[in-house]
Design a protein around this motif. Sequence first.
Motif, PDB file in Angstrom:
ATOM      1  N   GLN A  10      25.160 -85.022  40.228  1.00  0.00           N
ATOM      2  CA  GLN A  10      25.135 -85.412  38.822  1.00  0.00           C
ATOM      3  C   GLN A  10      24.693 -84.236  37.960  1.00  0.00           C
ATOM      4  OE1 GLN A  10      23.582 -89.293  38.201  1.00  0.00           O
ATOM      5  NE2 GLN A  10      23.195 -88.978  36.034  1.00  0.00           N
ATOM      6  N   GLN A  11      23.679 -83.535  38.398  1.00  0.00           N
ATOM      7  CA  GLN A  11      23.166 -82.380  37.657  1.00  0.00           C
ATOM      8  C   GLN A  11      24.224 -81.269  37.594  1.00  0.00           C
ATOM      9  OE1 GLN A  11      19.634 -80.696  39.378  1.00  0.00           O
ATOM     10  NE2 GLN A  11      19.308 -79.295  37.688  1.00  0.00           N
ATOM     11  N   TYR A  12      24.917 -81.016  38.688  1.00  0.00           N
ATOM     12  CA  TYR A  12      25.953 -79.976  38.717  1.00  0.00           C
ATOM     13  C   TYR A  12      27.072 -80.300  37.723  1.00  0.00           C
ATOM     14  CZ  TYR A  12      23.957 -78.816  43.366  1.00  0.00           C
ATOM     15  OH  TYR A  12      23.137 -78.501  44.411  1.00  0.00           O
ATOM     16  N   ILE A  13      27.531 -81.551  37.724  1.00  0.00           N
ATOM     17  CA  ILE A  13      28.610 -81.941  36.815  1.00  0.00           C
ATOM     18  C   ILE A  13      28.137 -81.844  35.364  1.00  0.00           C
ATOM     19  CG2 ILE A  13      30.092 -83.837  36.043  1.00  0.00           C
ATOM     20  CD1 ILE A  13      30.127 -84.780  39.029  1.00  0.00           C
ATOM     21  N   ALA A  14      26.963 -82.383  35.077  1.00  0.00           N
ATOM     22  CA  ALA A  14      26.430 -82.388  33.710  1.00  0.00           C
ATOM     23  C   ALA A  14      26.226 -80.975  33.171  1.00  0.00           C
ATOM     24  CB  ALA A  14      25.129 -83.175  33.656  1.00  0.00           C
ATOM     25  N   ALA A  15      25.904 -80.030  34.043  1.00  0.00           N
ATOM     26  CA  ALA A  15      25.679 -78.651  33.607  1.00  0.00           C
ATOM     27  C   ALA A  15      26.984 -77.977  33.174  1.00  0.00           C
ATOM     28  CB  ALA A  15      25.019 -77.844  34.727  1.00  0.00           C
ATOM     29  N   GLY A  16      28.114 -78.441  33.713  1.00  0.00           N
ATOM     30  CA  GLY A  16      29.374 -77.772  33.411  1.00  0.00           C
ATOM     31  C   GLY A  16      30.363 -78.586  32.606  1.00  0.00           C
ATOM     32  N   CYS A  19      29.172 -84.885  29.170  1.00  0.00           N
ATOM     33  CA  CYS A  19      29.501 -86.267  29.535  1.00  0.00           C
ATOM     34  C   CYS A  19      28.729 -87.235  28.651  1.00  0.00           C
ATOM     35  CB  CYS A  19      29.114 -86.540  30.994  1.00  0.00           C
ATOM     36  SG  CYS A  19      29.932 -85.469  32.183  1.00  0.00           S
ATOM     37  N   SER A  20      29.396 -88.324  28.260  1.00  0.00           N
ATOM     38  CA  SER A  20      28.685 -89.368  27.536  1.00  0.00           C
ATOM     39  C   SER A  20      28.162 -90.423  28.501  1.00  0.00           C
ATOM     40  CB  SER A  20      29.578 -89.997  26.473  1.00  0.00           C
ATOM     41  OG  SER A  20      30.772 -90.497  27.037  1.00  0.00           O
ATOM     42  N   HIS A  21      28.692 -90.431  29.718  1.00  0.00           N
ATOM     43  CA  HIS A  21      28.199 -91.311  30.781  1.00  0.00           C
ATOM     44  C   HIS A  21      28.522 -90.632  32.101  1.00  0.00           C
ATOM     45  CE1 HIS A  21      27.104 -95.069  32.791  1.00  0.00           C
ATOM     46  NE2 HIS A  21      28.098 -94.795  33.610  1.00  0.00           N
ATOM     47  N   LEU A  22      27.572 -90.673  33.034  1.00  0.00           N
ATOM     48  CA  LEU A  22      27.766 -90.031  34.328  1.00  0.00           C
ATOM     49  C   LEU A  22      26.927 -90.750  35.369  1.00  0.00           C
ATOM     50  CD1 LEU A  22      28.814 -87.709  36.126  1.00  0.00           C
ATOM     51  CD2 LEU A  22      26.976 -86.288  35.214  1.00  0.00           C
ATOM     52  N   GLU A  23      27.587 -91.271  36.391  1.00  0.00           N
ATOM     53  CA  GLU A  23      26.914 -91.922  37.523  1.00  0.00           C
ATOM     54  C   GLU A  23      27.461 -91.302  38.805  1.00  0.00           C
ATOM     55  OE1 GLU A  23      27.134 -96.256  37.824  1.00  0.00           O
ATOM     56  OE2 GLU A  23      27.751 -96.239  35.728  1.00  0.00           O
ATOM     57  N   ALA A  55      33.894 -77.627  36.752  1.00  0.00           N
ATOM     58  CA  ALA A  55      32.457 -77.742  36.469  1.00  0.00           C
ATOM     59  C   ALA A  55      31.630 -77.541  37.739  1.00  0.00           C
ATOM     60  CB  ALA A  55      32.145 -79.107  35.844  1.00  0.00           C
ATOM     61  N   LEU A  56      32.146 -78.016  38.862  1.00  0.00           N
ATOM     62  CA  LEU A  56      31.422 -77.890  40.140  1.00  0.00           C
ATOM     63  C   LEU A  56      31.565 -76.508  40.760  1.00  0.00           C
ATOM     64  CD1 LEU A  56      32.281 -81.365  41.629  1.00  0.00           C
ATOM     65  CD2 LEU A  56      30.014 -80.572  40.949  1.00  0.00           C
TER      66      LEU A  56
END
Length: 84
Positions: A10-16, A19-23, A55-56
């Motif tokens: 989740q952190q890796y995706i959010a960093a790149g 996102c308005s929602h991420l699970e 992103a990853l």
Amino acid sequence: MANPTPADIQQYIAAGLPCSHLEVEGDGQHFFATIVSAEFEGKNRIGRHQRVYQALGDRMRAEIHALSMKTLTPAEWAEQAPKA
């Protein structure tokens, strides 16, 4: 190297990717992510997945064994939300 946790992914995706929602769920080998981003507007499913892979970065080859994704725009996410 230890297997990544769902929180790591989740952190890796959010960093790149904004996102308005991420699970993210998973067991350290296989992961499932629900990703909502305005960047998916106008992109087909392949384009959306490619954006997440971007992103990853190299983590997809090195750390993450399998990642299934549900990629939605904010409007698509709102459409599938339960109606009150």
